[in-house]
Design a protein around this motif. Structure first.
Motif: not given
Length: 346
Positions: A302-306, A324-331, A338-345
């Motif tokens: 689960v990801a939240t927009i903000g 939790c997105a740091e910017r409320p955008s697709p990017e 990406r950060r979550f996946v890189d950090g969790s393996g």
């Protein structure tokens, strides 16, 4: 080519284009939209917005007069509104529907800009086609504001500076250029801003702009018109469950991302996923079922927009979103994933 990752966006797909679909469909994801909220446009209030344009409430007319001393002076017929505020794509869509059905009777002065203030890149993108077609003198500001607090302070800086510039231009049209800077620092009534809103909204922008603790010369009056109302879709949980089951069957055990855009629908989402207070042993029995209980490895994240939605999930349901997105955008969402996946393996 690696498989596309399913991403379930708990929002109504924007029209005619949705920035989230455009971004995710070309960056390794398969986006699906599950509407959480049902939006109904207020046709009577939208008609009143159209009438404001027709009546000249947004126009500035400069006239030249000759006083008794023989000098020429320019004066401005006061207009009611000097710009508009949009903080949701629904408000833009309501405005667009009104224009497409009824047209926009607006013939602006080419020398007077019409600022359109918006929060977030998605709303700015939705406004751009309307600006290009119907509002040729309009300029869009606030795509990177991020939230209402930041947008309010951007408006204070930009709109007040714009009004001072227009005063200066007016005085330069007179035959007394040496007085061009005179009285620019004094308080002169400025046109208000028109804020198209939903029935449920936060009031941080009007409060900030009209704050009586602010010097009178800096305050900006705001008129709000409700152009749409919102209610939760009765079919949301059924629709979400159906899409989730379909994606699980096609994902082959790979991860599925769910993006939450507001507190609305959070309870239904957690109930379908069997997360937070709805976690139970029975939710994890069937691989093709709906739960994400403790009995098997999670496949839905689960990801939240903000932070507002993240905090709502945390405080109301004791559930911590994975991203939790740091910017409320697709990017911003993609970067958080990406950060979550890189950090969790994963």
């Amino acid at each position: 080519m690696p498989p596309q990752t399913p991403i379930l966006l708990l929002k109504t797909k924007s029209s005619p284009h949705d920035g989230y679909e455009d971004y995710f469909s070309t960056n390794g994801y398969t986006p699906s939209f599950i509407p959480v909220l049902e939006h109904r446009f207020h046709t009577e209030n939208l008609a009143s917005v159209r009438e404001l344009f027709a009546s000249g409430a947004f126009n500035t007319d400069t006239t030249t007069t000759t006083p008794d001393n023989g000098s020429k002076e320019a004066s401005v017929c006061k207009k009611k509104y000097g710009g508009m505020i949009f903080t949701s794509q629904r408000a833009v869509e309501a405005f667009a529907e009104m224009i497409e059905q009824k047209g926009l009777p607006f013939h602006p002065s080419q020398s007077t800009p019409l600022p359109l203030y918006t929060v977030g890149p998605a709303t700015a993108r939705a406004l751009a086609p309307l600006r290009d077609t119907y509002l040729p003198t309009a300029t869009i500001h606030g795509a990177d504001a991020g939230n209402g607090h930041n947008l309010a302070h951007l408006i204070l800086d930009h709109y007040n500076a714009l009004q001072l510039q227009l005063q200066l231009q007016l005085r330069l049209q007179q035959d007394r250029p040496s007085d061009a800077d005179a009285d620019l620092g004094s308080h002169k009534p400025k046109p208000s801003l028109l804020f198209l809103v939903g029935e449920q909204r936060r009031d941080i922008i009007p409060k900030t702009l009209m704050d009586t603790g602010r010097p009178a010369a800096e305050r900006i009056d705001v008129d709000e018109i409700v152009v749409y109302e919102t209610g939760e879709m009765g079919s949301f949980e059924v629709d979400f469950r159906d899409v989730l089951r379909r994606e699980r069957q096609g994902a082959g055990g790979g991860p599925i991302w769910v993006v939450v855009f507001s507190p609305s629908g959070c309870e239904g989402m957690l109930r379908v996923l069997g997360l937070g207070p709805f976690k139970s042993a029975s939710a994890s029995v069937d691989r093709d079922g709906d739960g994400d209980g403790e009995g098997r490895r999670r496949d839905v994240f689960v990801a939240t927009i903000g932070p507002t939605t993240r905090d709502f999930l945390r405080e109301r349901f004791g559930f911590e979103a994975d991203v939790c997105a740091e910017r409320p955008s697709p990017e911003g969402i993609a970067e958080g994933i990406r950060r979550f996946v890189d950090g969790s393996g994963e």
